[in-house]
Design an enzyme around this catalytic site. Structure first.
Site, PDB file in Angstrom:
ATOM      1  N   TYR A   1       0.846  -1.215   0.000  1.00 40.88           N
ATOM      2  CA  TYR A   1       0.000   0.000   0.000  1.00 40.88           C
ATOM      3  C   TYR A   1       0.874   1.255   0.000  1.00 40.88           C
ATOM      4  O   TYR A   1       1.147   1.820   1.061  1.00 40.88           O
ATOM      5  CB  TYR A   1      -0.912   0.018   1.228  1.00 40.88           C
ATOM      6  CG  TYR A   1      -1.743  -1.228   1.426  1.00 40.88           C
ATOM      7  CD1 TYR A   1      -2.645  -1.657   0.453  1.00 40.88           C
ATOM      8  CD2 TYR A   1      -1.639  -1.978   2.607  1.00 40.88           C
ATOM      9  CE1 TYR A   1      -3.417  -2.801   0.649  1.00 40.88           C
ATOM     10  CE2 TYR A   1      -2.412  -3.115   2.807  1.00 40.88           C
ATOM     11  CZ  TYR A   1      -3.295  -3.524   1.821  1.00 40.88           C
ATOM     12  OH  TYR A   1      -4.058  -4.649   2.018  1.00 40.88           O
TER      13      TYR A   1
ATOM     14  N   ASP B   1      -6.607   4.443   7.707  1.00 39.74           N
ATOM     15  CA  ASP B   1      -5.267   4.128   8.209  1.00 39.74           C
ATOM     16  C   ASP B   1      -4.641   5.381   8.817  1.00 39.74           C
ATOM     17  O   ASP B   1      -4.054   5.341   9.906  1.00 39.74           O
ATOM     18  CB  ASP B   1      -4.352   3.630   7.087  1.00 39.74           C
ATOM     19  CG  ASP B   1      -4.827   2.324   6.473  1.00 39.74           C
ATOM     20  OD1 ASP B   1      -5.923   2.320   5.903  1.00 39.74           O
ATOM     21  OD2 ASP B   1      -4.111   1.313   6.574  1.00 39.74           O
TER      22      ASP B   1
ATOM     23  N   TYR C   1       0.464  -0.260  -7.569  1.00 33.26           N
ATOM     24  CA  TYR C   1      -0.832  -0.526  -6.934  1.00 33.26           C
ATOM     25  C   TYR C   1      -1.914  -0.531  -8.001  1.00 33.26           C
ATOM     26  O   TYR C   1      -1.913   0.291  -8.908  1.00 33.26           O
ATOM     27  CB  TYR C   1      -1.149   0.529  -5.865  1.00 33.26           C
ATOM     28  CG  TYR C   1      -2.437   0.218  -5.119  1.00 33.26           C
ATOM     29  CD1 TYR C   1      -2.450  -0.709  -4.072  1.00 33.26           C
ATOM     30  CD2 TYR C   1      -3.644   0.806  -5.491  1.00 33.26           C
ATOM     31  CE1 TYR C   1      -3.632  -1.027  -3.412  1.00 33.26           C
ATOM     32  CE2 TYR C   1      -4.832   0.494  -4.830  1.00 33.26           C
ATOM     33  CZ  TYR C   1      -4.812  -0.419  -3.790  1.00 33.26           C
ATOM     34  OH  TYR C   1      -5.981  -0.744  -3.134  1.00 33.26           O
TER      35      TYR C   1
ATOM     36  N   ASP D   1     -12.786  -5.379   3.226  1.00 32.31           N
ATOM     37  CA  ASP D   1     -13.010  -5.546   1.783  1.00 32.31           C
ATOM     38  C   ASP D   1     -13.676  -6.812   1.272  1.00 32.31           C
ATOM     39  O   ASP D   1     -14.536  -6.756   0.431  1.00 32.31           O
ATOM     40  CB  ASP D   1     -11.665  -5.421   1.057  1.00 32.31           C
ATOM     41  CG  ASP D   1     -10.958  -4.129   1.388  1.00 32.31           C
ATOM     42  OD1 ASP D   1     -11.519  -3.311   2.130  1.00 32.31           O
ATOM     43  OD2 ASP D   1      -9.831  -3.948   0.912  1.00 32.31           O
TER      44      ASP D   1
ATOM     45  N   GLU E   1      -0.260  -7.240   8.946  1.00 28.42           N
ATOM     46  CA  GLU E   1      -1.516  -6.551   8.636  1.00 28.42           C
ATOM     47  C   GLU E   1      -2.676  -7.279   9.335  1.00 28.42           C
ATOM     48  O   GLU E   1      -3.546  -6.664   9.925  1.00 28.42           O
ATOM     49  CB  GLU E   1      -1.702  -6.543   7.112  1.00 28.42           C
ATOM     50  CG  GLU E   1      -2.918  -5.775   6.624  1.00 28.42           C
ATOM     51  CD  GLU E   1      -3.091  -5.863   5.106  1.00 28.42           C
ATOM     52  OE1 GLU E   1      -2.276  -6.552   4.442  1.00 28.42           O
ATOM     53  OE2 GLU E   1      -4.041  -5.251   4.585  1.00 28.42           O
TER      54      GLU E   1
HETATM   55  C1  9WN Z   1      -8.275  -1.188  -0.575  1.00 24.32           C
HETATM   56  C2  9WN Z   1      -4.828   0.000   3.559  1.00 24.32           C
HETATM   57  C3  9WN Z   1      -6.173  -0.660   3.247  1.00 24.32           C
HETATM   58  C4  9WN Z   1      -7.115  -0.661   4.448  1.00 24.32           C
HETATM   59  C5  9WN Z   1      -8.337  -1.528   4.220  1.00 24.32           C
HETATM   60  C6  9WN Z   1      -7.856  -2.912   3.800  1.00 24.32           C
HETATM   61  C7  9WN Z   1      -7.000  -2.818   2.547  1.00 24.32           C
HETATM   62  C8  9WN Z   1      -7.189  -1.926   0.203  1.00 24.32           C
HETATM   63  C9  9WN Z   1      -6.672  -3.068  -0.650  1.00 24.32           C
HETATM   64  O1  9WN Z   1      -5.884  -1.994   2.820  1.00 24.32           O
HETATM   65  O2  9WN Z   1      -7.754  -2.335   1.450  1.00 24.32           O
HETATM   66  O3  9WN Z   1      -8.632  -0.028   0.108  1.00 24.32           O
HETATM   67  O4  9WN Z   1      -6.060  -2.779  -1.692  1.00 24.32           O
HETATM   68  O5  9WN Z   1      -6.864  -4.242  -0.326  1.00 24.32           O
HETATM   69  O6  9WN Z   1      -8.921  -3.780   3.642  1.00 24.32           O
HETATM   70  O7  9WN Z   1      -9.120  -1.588   5.383  1.00 24.32           O
HETATM   71  O8  9WN Z   1      -7.505   0.652   4.722  1.00 24.32           O
HETATM   72  O9  9WN Z   1      -4.279  -0.563   4.713  1.00 24.32           O
END
Ligand code: 9WN
Length: 439
Positions: A30, A37, A84, A172, A403
């Protein structure tokens, strides 16, 4: 690992994930700023650097849209574009007349945690004029977000707002969405997954589910991200107990701050919204039999199937009565499988869709544990709050700053690792909070 070492590691992780003006959730997986977050991260910072905490929130609100909407990802870094998916070019936010013109963002939002986060930052430094000025500056922005939600996400004027996409829930790939995916068909998309290059496939949602996630966004694009069209036509329209709890908790924080800082008109409005939200919440989303709150599908006109850790979040917002809260404790007990599992698996372990390694279909998440233990504490349930706190610390000691986490205690002890992203920011931030806590 001693508490001192745990704290040191947590601080190192947050600082390593820091970028100019914001903090990424986790390197590799991410690489941008994520909305909720940032809230948890700011809370972690508030224990050792208030400026970083305030800045995290300010940067987030810099990307707020003209209508008060706060997007869930801010694509700050051009260099990370390739890392991403789906990125800014998939969302094409400029199709909306409200989009922020200075920042590339998504067109979805996430749980509105900012109100209560800002109150916590204020409590950590209320004697400082810099912090008071920060609250005065941010209050109207958070208020604008709540106004956006109540005016655009509550088509039947019930006091409960809806989410339009599973990514808005924060949880998600929860099994509760399965029946929505089963209710319509989508084409196969051709794209290259980035997440499964860094995290094992069995810990992430399957490709076929991503097709559904993408299809919804494509529909919204067709409607120029107009909320009215989405409310009228989209197959995904859900009143989520976690999202609404964060809204109610943030309303309450804004009411307290509003009284202190004389935002009188706003405070009256917030009180009206909150009264309505809390009573609708208890009337519509509480499942007496299961002893916890449920997701309501506005399209199908019924609760979605399945019990999740989001169902415990209303405690954080003081929504359940004392009696309801007690009832929730037995539900929590059953999520622990007679103590075999760390509290609190993200999905009910007795359900046959439970998957202990896959993302929001079973693993334990530190942010959910934190919200729930804070909720318990506010009801005076110290024993349970302490139990969750200790189990959370233990799990992180055994598995690391992941995570999400293996729920089975036996496996956790042997395995020595968790799931998903590593050196994860909100895990670190909330461990900092827990270690600073007197509970
Ligand atoms: C999509 C960043 C985010 C969290 C979410 C988690 C995950 C993203 C992904 O990661 O989601 O937003 O790409 O899977 O489910 O809660 O904010 O940590």
């Amino acid at each position: 690992m001693s508490d001192a070492l745990l704290l040191k590691r947590a601080l190192q992780i947050l600082l390593a994930n820091e970028r100019p003006g914001y903090t990424i959730p986790g390197a590799g997986i991410y690489p941008f700023q994520w909305k909720w977050d940032s809230g948890f991260i700011a809370l972690g910072y508030s224990h050792f650097d208030l400026r970083k905490a305030m800045r995290e929130m300010e940067t987030l609100f810099d990307a707020q849209w003209a209508n008060g909407f706060v997007p869930h990802i801010i694509f700050h870094s051009v260099a990370e574009r390739e890392n991403y998916f789906p990125g800014a070019d998939f969302y094409h936010s400029s199709l909306s007349e409200n989009a922020n013109i200075d920042y590339e963002t998504t067109t979805l939002t996430q749980p509105p945690v900012e109100g209560w986060v800002i109150e916590r930052i204020f409590r950590a430094g209320n004697h400082l004029s810099e912090v008071q000025e920060f609250v005065k500056r941010l209050f109207p922005k958070v208020m604008a977000q709540h106004k956006y939600l109540y005016e655009n996400r509550d088509p039947f004027n019930e006091g409960l707002v809806y989410i339009q996409h599973n990514w808005e829930s924060g949880t998600d790939n929860s099994p509760v969405w399965d029946e929505i995916w089963n209710s319509f068909n989508v084409p196969e998309y051709n794209f290259s997954r980035k997440d499964t290059q860094v995290v094992k496939e069995e810990q992430r949602p399957p490709k076929r589910e991503y097709d559904y996630y993408l299809y919804l966004i494509d529909l919204f694009k067709k409607w120029h991200y107009n909320d009215k069209s989405i409310a009228e036509k989209s197959p995904f329209l859900v009143q989520d107990p976690l999202f609404n709890s964060m809204l109610v908790a943030s309303n309450k924080s804004l009411i307290r701050l509003g009284k202190l800082f004389r935002f009188t008109r706003e405070t009256e409005q917030l009180e009206k919204w909150n009264k309505k939200s809390i009573s609708a919440f208890n009337e519509k989303l509480f499942d007496k039999e299961a002893g916890l709150y449920r997701h309501f599908d506005l399209r199908a006109g019924k609760w979605l199937d399945g019990l999740t850790s989001s169902g415990f979040a209303p405690m954080f917002a003081g929504i359940p009565s004392l009696q309801q809260m007690k009832r929730m404790l037995s539900a929590m007990e059953s999520f622990s499988k007679k103590g075999q599992y760390y509290l609190i698996p993200s999905f009910e372990p007795d359900d046959n869709r439970f998957e202990p390694q896959r993302y929001w279909r079973g693993p334990v998440w530190v942010n959910m544990n934190w919200l729930i233990l804070e909720g318990l504490r506010s009801y005076g349930e110290r024993t349970w709050a302490k139990k969750i706190k200790e189990e959370t610390l233990q799990m992180v000691r055994e598995q690391g700053f992941f995570e999400y986490f293996e729920p089975a205690k036996k496996i956790s002890r042997k395995q020595g690792f968790g799931y998903g992203g590593q050196q994860f920011s909100w895990t670190a931030a909330l461990i900092i909070d827990l270690l600073n806590d007197k509970l």
